[in-house]
Motif scaffolding. Sequence first.
Motif: not given
Lengths: 527, 636
Positions: A179-182, A187-190, A207-218, A285-291
């Motif tokens: 996460l930190e590196q991205a 870059s966003k990881m979704v 839907t429990y979690v929507e597609a496109g939600t950003e990565l977080s530990l939580d 998770f997708k990374i929008d601009s490759a990191a």
Amino acid sequence: MEIPYIVKARKDTGLTNSKIAIWLFLASEVMLFGGFFSAYVFMRIGADYPWPERTLPVLPGLINTFILIASSVTVVFAWAALKLRKWRQFQIFMGATVLCAAIFMCLKAVEYNVKFHHQAVRLNDYSIIEGHLDYKKDKDKNYIKKDGKKIEYNLINIKAESVIFSTVRFHKPWVEQILEQAEEQGSKMVLTEPYQGADGRADAKTTYVEAGTELSLDLLLKIREQHLKARAHNQKLRADALRCAWQIAKDANPGKRGWEISDQVGVDAEKLKPDMLTEMGAISFKIDSAAKLSFKPKNIKEADGQSRLRDDTVIKGKLLESPMKFHHVDAIDFQYLAMKAVQKGIDPMVAIENSWIIQNADFAKEAWEWHCEEVEKLEKELAKQDREPTLKDRYRIGWKEFSKKAEQEGMTDMGDWTILEEFKGPNYAARGEETFPHLAVPRGEIAFASKFVPQWNTYYAIYFTITGLHGLHVIGGALVLGYYLFFGRRMYETNPEWLANRVEVGGLFWHFVDLIWIFAFPIFYLM
Amino acid sequence: MSADAHSHDDHHHDPPFWKKYIFSTDHKMIGLQYGITAMLFLAFGFYLMMVMRWSIAYPHQPLPEWMSFFLTDDWKARWLSDGKLTGETYNMFGAMHGTIMVFLGIVPLGFGAFGNYVTPLQIGAPDMAFPRLNMASYWIYLIGGLIMCASFFMESGAAKSGWTNYSPLAGFADGQIVNQWLAGQTQWLIGLVCLITSSLLGSVNFITTIINLRARGMTWMRMPFFVWSMLVTGFLLLLAFPPLEAAGIMQLMDRVAHSSFFMPTGLFTSQTGLAELSGGGSPLLFQHLFWFLGHPEVYVLLLPAFACVSDVIPVNSRKPLWGYKGMVYMVLVLGFLSFIVWAHHMYMTGMGPVISTFFQTTTVLISVPSVVIITSLLISLWGGSIKFTPPMMWACAFIPMFGIGGLTGLPLAFNLADLHLHDTYYVIGHFHYVVAPGILFGLFAGVLHWYPKITGRYMSSWLNQLHFWPSLICMNVIFAPMLLQGMAGFHRRWYNGGDGYLDKIAGKAGEESANIFANTVAQHIDLNILMSMGAWTLALAQIPFVINLFISWKTGKKVESDNPWNATTLEWATPTPPGHGNFTTEPVVYRGPYEYSRADHDEDYLPQWVEPKNKTAASVSQDKAEPAALEDKSDA
């Protein structure tokens, strides 16, 4: 009733309890170290690589040997002083013993520390390069961590397009690192796929979690929780269904044995589907601009396209150039390569000429040519005594050779080597990059890399295990003897003979610890 | 009774509860702690086995509710598949069943519990030589055991590479766990190091106690055979365990420091591909170090059972132990030989004929002392006036059961026969006959024998019948078919009991097939169900024992005297139960341990501690009562 024979010996055995016990204990210790020393023999006889001979600096080991022997003498004096009821003398000699132990451990710590930072790498062609790695840079300066330490730069870089975590297994610190590196690179990881139907049934559209939600530990923890819930629920359903199916099958086939009808019994997944919850064993998770993501080599099994971390996280993306950069190379070793060449029936000299490092690093080629001349001289020298250079003489260019070469070529005026260097390894700062040059090794050339730690080979494994365990014995013994020294006064006043017994027993143990070193020193340092 | 008097003594305040029952330094309390803990571990190991037996008998059926109702759904989802045991879980249970039974169950029960409680009493010592060390042994053992078992509830699960923990399998199992200290396979090693430390401290303590704390007049050849057994057991633990500790530490290094002690070059696994290790290690070295312990360990298990039975039989046949001296020498020979037979566990590793012949010879030799001891026990019954008291029933069953176990071991000693039988159920049947109906029966005899000394009450004879007969039958129902299956070639690690080898083309299961081995398996596979039923019934049969153990504590028949069995050894000279310090007066020993039915004595037993009445009688020269010469009294 008190327990007898604590202070005075029993007449017919002639021994106090503690004297018997310490000898028994030492017998057991002999078996323990016997196990390790026989492991040493096994490792050495069975080694399928050139066993490192005389590879450790002898001087620190030799000094340590004398220190331990001295301490064994002083501990006897301490005991004698106690027998003569001379407390002051006891203090002096026991103090000297504990001090010797402390010096021993300090020297050991220096030895260990040098190895922990000394990098070795084995290339695919079995040549071995040793040295020190680059430190992480922060605008041309060494990057200093908060605790004041420099960190080495030795990472695998991947141009990551997507990351797939294993739901049950992801390792939190590594997720945070990704996460930190991205984030640093903006870059966003979704989340790629939505986590659907979690609250109700699989076919429900909630839907429990929507597609496109950003990565977080939580988020990962939330998905994990739901996944585990779903998994437990589904497994229970399936187990119950299977139990029912068996009941029905048994009723339908009276007299048949279980294994005769087992292939007719199963769970009807379609029927259960409405009641099942959605599981999500992997989270992508997708990374929008490759990191560019970087990982420590020991944590990742890298491959172009798809790499895998040890916690089963999959990183998809192109493998970037991630050479292993040596700040200083201080040894090149062709012994293993030569051994392999001989096994394959190739002339070792030809194999060396064709090795990656000779082909690709000018300094190595130069050093090798210089070394060959030196070997020739040595050969003539030894021939007078009817001897031959060893494999180590022939195929290894160590830091002392590099220093000698630099000295001969007038690059430094430091002489061959200093006493301090015997302990701490070559002084790079003083000898400079002319002596110990820089080198970048492409990752693809590397077969195996490690510091000089147990991982490097079985020699270092057994070296660290035996000396480490011996060190623990030294610490343990010093603690006990130190206890008599600092807290023995009261017992000295009430029951000095008892204290003398204890010191005697402690001293016996101390002699044993010394003895172990007497065996360990030659087999690791001299042979 | 005397203990009561003791507690009224003003000088002796009762220690607080935690000091008396938990952090006790009294060898008797520590012995009880060992015994209770070991029995709990035995029960847990038994449970694991019951689950495994379900998978063997009914591999395609989910575990029944009664076996798994207390497990969380989450745990079941992780470790079962559709409620069935997976192969991985079976391995985990199998590895832990073996480990728990051997290291956490039988050794602590035999050596820790009986050794601790009885040995100091029998030699007339006030306590162990090092009471606090004794306490430390118990606690380190408990911690080690808990560390091993705690891993069942972690992400990795418990150890899963067999109780022998062979590398390289054990080296990379649980490799996906990032923090290796939290992997079950690593925790097994940490627990093992704890257990070895515990038994090391224990054995030092035992040997010192036996050498130095014998009562006045307790010469070596007046020591009961029980004490001799414990002495030899102590030496086995002292000298055989450290090489395994070395192996354990090296395997720990392999796991956490990624060294290659036991990892060969070019190791390739389906999980991780080519292992990123230096290689160059020797998997065979682990086997050598393991079995260097492993075989003496068998005698560590066995000798305490011999010890208990050798005390129960003379008491209940009212006859001296036959060939006492011979038994003593034989147990010493046994102890020595057990150090040079280990490689008979490794015939399959392709050792050369010279080495295998050597180990074959020593292995056959070691059966001699065992047979001498068991025969002496048998002959001790001959012509005695046998009383079938509850302990005696177990002791009598011990002899044939151990006999079967021992004799079925002979084919395994021979290289040629072993190549066929190795790793089959024959081996399982053999050593379970030794350990379960053999050793455990001996230990049950011990429990019933000393229970009156510990509690002042007898255990119920009726409940004992209810325990004994079903146990005897079930043990044979479980283990005899294993010998058959093994000879037919059933492998000992099949989680599905051989189901995978059946030729099951739809609808034709059970018919003669071209696959010969499938036919063999089909012929013997139904025995699995019989054995599993036997195992579960055996569990039921233990219930009367547990009830007996607790109920009799409060309601059992009270003992009439401090020496209810009219025995001769020193533990019966103490008050019931023995107080702190054991003896009310300093014990003095006048004669050997088994003076039953002497012609020159009115009663049919003459205890070791009874002063000879008539110094001029012929018995004096035999008694050699010269204890005063042994030590000077100023020490005490």
